[in-house]
Design a protein around this motif. Structure first.
Motif, PDB file in Angstrom:
ATOM      1  N   TYR A  68      32.899  42.452  40.836  1.00 47.44           N
ATOM      2  CA  TYR A  68      32.781  43.757  40.192  1.00 47.44           C
ATOM      3  C   TYR A  68      33.145  44.868  41.168  1.00 47.44           C
ATOM      4  O   TYR A  68      33.211  44.655  42.381  1.00 47.44           O
ATOM      5  CB  TYR A  68      31.378  43.965  39.622  1.00 47.44           C
ATOM      6  N   ALA A 119      39.608  42.555  32.282  1.00 45.00           N
ATOM      7  CA  ALA A 119      38.942  41.641  33.215  1.00 45.00           C
ATOM      8  C   ALA A 119      39.518  40.238  33.102  1.00 45.00           C
ATOM      9  O   ALA A 119      39.886  39.784  32.016  1.00 45.00           O
ATOM     10  CB  ALA A 119      37.441  41.610  32.928  1.00 45.00           C
ATOM     11  N   ASN A 178      35.338  45.038  29.098  1.00 45.77           N
ATOM     12  CA  ASN A 178      36.509  45.309  29.927  1.00 45.77           C
ATOM     13  C   ASN A 178      37.616  44.318  29.552  1.00 45.77           C
ATOM     14  O   ASN A 178      37.702  43.241  30.125  1.00 45.77           O
ATOM     15  CB  ASN A 178      36.168  45.181  31.417  1.00 45.77           C
ATOM     16  N   ILE A 188      35.354  42.822  37.005  1.00 49.96           N
ATOM     17  CA  ILE A 188      36.801  42.641  36.924  1.00 49.96           C
ATOM     18  C   ILE A 188      37.219  41.166  36.893  1.00 49.96           C
ATOM     19  O   ILE A 188      38.333  40.856  36.493  1.00 49.96           O
ATOM     20  CB  ILE A 188      37.520  43.351  38.087  1.00 49.96           C
ATOM     21  N   ARG A 189      36.313  40.258  37.301  1.00 56.49           N
ATOM     22  CA  ARG A 189      36.673  38.839  37.274  1.00 56.49           C
ATOM     23  C   ARG A 189      35.423  37.983  37.161  1.00 56.49           C
ATOM     24  O   ARG A 189      34.429  38.226  37.842  1.00 56.49           O
ATOM     25  CB  ARG A 189      37.411  38.459  38.555  1.00 56.49           C
TER      26      ARG A 189
END
Length: 113
Positions: free
Chosen positions: A65, A103, A100, A46-47
């Motif tokens: 994550y 993200a 993603n 996610i980052r």
């Protein structure tokens, strides 16, 4: 699999930075001595952002994550191995963004190496 982490002999002697990180089209792998410790699907990341910590003239990158069963967040820290001849870390950032699109992935530039 493409390696995206740098090895630092000084930290390895001190017992730190003993993991290597690889990625392919679907997963990020954390390995130690050839054994896979963690396998993270790229769509669960996610980052990816750079920290302010510098080791051996390289910045530490933080990869956050979500684990699948309980939706808990975890974070990995790695030194990138980006160079003129090795652009695998930039490919990893692009692969995460493609897997993603939501993200938060920081772009690489000269000041974030």
């Amino acid at each position: 699999m493409k390696k995206i982490s740098a090895s630092t002999p000084i930290l390895k002697k001190l017992g730190m930075n003993t993991e290597d990180y690889y990625y392919d089209g679907s997963f990020l792998y954390q390995q130690r001595d050839g054994e896979t410790l963690c396998k993270v699907p790229l769509e669960n990341i996610i980052r990816v952002k750079v920290s302010h910590t510098v080791v051996s003239s390289r910045r530490v990158w933080l990869v956050r994550y979500v684990t699948t069963p309980y939706k808990t967040e975890r974070e990995l820290r790695l030194l990138n191995n980006y160079s003129i001849f090795n652009k695998d870390f930039a490919g990893f950032l692009a692969a995460v963004q493609a897997a993603n699109p939501l993200a938060d992935v920081q772009e690489m530039n000269f000041f974030r190496l």
